[in-house]
Motif scaffolding. Structure first.
Motif, mmCIF file in Angstrom:
data_model
loop_
_atom_site.group_PDB
_atom_site.id
_atom_site.type_symbol
_atom_site.label_atom_id
_atom_site.label_comp_id
_atom_site.label_asym_id
_atom_site.label_seq_id
_atom_site.Cartn_x
_atom_site.Cartn_y
_atom_site.Cartn_z
ATOM 1 N N TYR A 1 -11.128 1.846 -9.295
ATOM 2 C CA TYR A 1 -10.542 3.068 -8.750
ATOM 3 C C TYR A 1 -11.543 4.202 -8.936
ATOM 4 N N LYS A 2 -12.072 4.706 -7.834
ATOM 5 C CA LYS A 2 -13.042 5.805 -7.837
ATOM 6 C C LYS A 2 -14.219 5.522 -8.769
ATOM 7 N N GLU B 1 0.833 -1.209 0.000
ATOM 8 C CA GLU B 1 0.000 0.000 0.000
ATOM 9 C C GLU B 1 0.868 1.261 0.000
ATOM 10 N N TYR C 1 -10.673 0.934 -4.509
ATOM 11 C CA TYR C 1 -10.009 2.150 -4.042
ATOM 12 C C TYR C 1 -10.989 3.305 -4.186
ATOM 13 N N LYS C 2 -11.494 3.808 -3.048
ATOM 14 C CA LYS C 2 -12.520 4.851 -3.031
ATOM 15 C C LYS C 2 -13.702 4.445 -3.910
ATOM 16 N N SER C 3 -14.105 3.173 -3.771
ATOM 17 C CA SER C 3 -15.129 2.585 -4.630
ATOM 18 C C SER C 3 -15.957 1.579 -3.840
ATOM 19 N N THR C 4 -17.085 1.190 -4.433
ATOM 20 C CA THR C 4 -17.902 0.121 -3.889
ATOM 21 C C THR C 4 -18.048 -0.960 -4.938
ATOM 22 N N GLY D 1 -12.169 -4.446 4.611
ATOM 23 C CA GLY D 1 -13.307 -3.750 4.012
ATOM 24 C C GLY D 1 -14.260 -4.665 3.271
ATOM 25 N N TYR E 1 -10.128 0.445 0.224
ATOM 26 C CA TYR E 1 -9.555 1.654 0.817
ATOM 27 C C TYR E 1 -10.541 2.784 0.575
ATOM 28 N N LYS E 2 -11.118 3.312 1.659
ATOM 29 C CA LYS E 2 -12.155 4.342 1.576
ATOM 30 C C LYS E 2 -13.292 3.900 0.661
ATOM 31 N N GLY E 3 -13.637 2.623 0.762
ATOM 32 C CA GLY E 3 -14.707 2.050 -0.048
ATOM 33 C C GLY E 3 -15.233 0.809 0.629
ATOM 34 N N ASP F 1 0.917 4.175 -2.928
ATOM 35 C CA ASP F 1 0.713 5.606 -2.664
ATOM 36 C C ASP F 1 1.871 6.451 -3.193
#
Length: 188
Positions: A107-108, A38, A132-135, A152, A175-177, A42
């Motif tokens: 991704y998003k 990770e 990544y920032k997704s569902t 997650g 990640y954020k998802g 980044d």
């Protein structure tokens, strides 16, 4: 001016937004395959976003596979093992035959893997999912045993599994998802 002098004097070719987007997908695929941590992901994302030339982009992934098939490798391995979305959505539904190892990287965006009509050939099928920032939603067929793991990943499976039923391993990182495993689509 000689050819050598001209080559040395030529400016570096500028990278486009599309070139940077393709490199981001390549990095996220490498992360999903376990080639990058990770932290490395980044760091490399920052380098890609700051890259101005193709040379700078190439340096970011010099130690990763290109993602292109090597000459003479046509026909090896199952087709359709990867599904990638960058700031968009991916969907697999209806009759389809997932390979024994299938990877989805989003991704998003959003993703839907509807396995209710899928033909699961093997006794064990493994799905690797990076959100990544997704569902990403995964809809299970009835009677299949589900085993989940990762970060997650949530499972909401109520149906009974049949004796000797195939096993679906779902390994993921959100990640954020979120990665949601269900045996039915819930309407709200």
């Amino acid at each position: 001016m000689s050819v050598e002098q001209h080559d040395q004097a030529a400016p570096a070719l500028r990278a486009s937004d599309s070139d940077r987007d393709e490199m981001l997908v390549r990095l996220h695929t490498a992360f999903a395959e376990g080639r990058l941590s990770e932290t490395e992901l980044d760091e490399r994302i920052d380098l890609v976003l700051a890259a101005r030339t193709h040379g700078e982009l190439d340096a970011v992934a010099a130690d990763l596979p290109s993602g292109r098939a090597a000459p003479g490798s046509a026909g090896h391995g199952p087709a359709g093992r990867f599904q990638v979305a960058y700031k968009g959505s991916v969907k697999r539904a209806g009759r389809w035959r997932p390979p024994e190892r299938f990877t989805t990287v989003v991704y998003k965006g959003t993703g839907l893997l509807d396995l209710r009509d899928a033909e699961l050939d093997g006794q064990v099928t493994t799905l690797w999912v990076l959100a990544y920032k997704s569902t990403v939603q995964i809809i299970m067929p009835p009677g299949v045993r589900v085993e989940t793991g990762g970060v997650g990943v949530s499972a909401e499976v109520y149906g009974d599994r049949a004796p000797g039923a195939p096993v679906l391993h779902i390994r993921g990182y959100a990640y954020k998802g979120a990665i949601e495993v269900k045996d039915r689509i819930r309407r709200t």
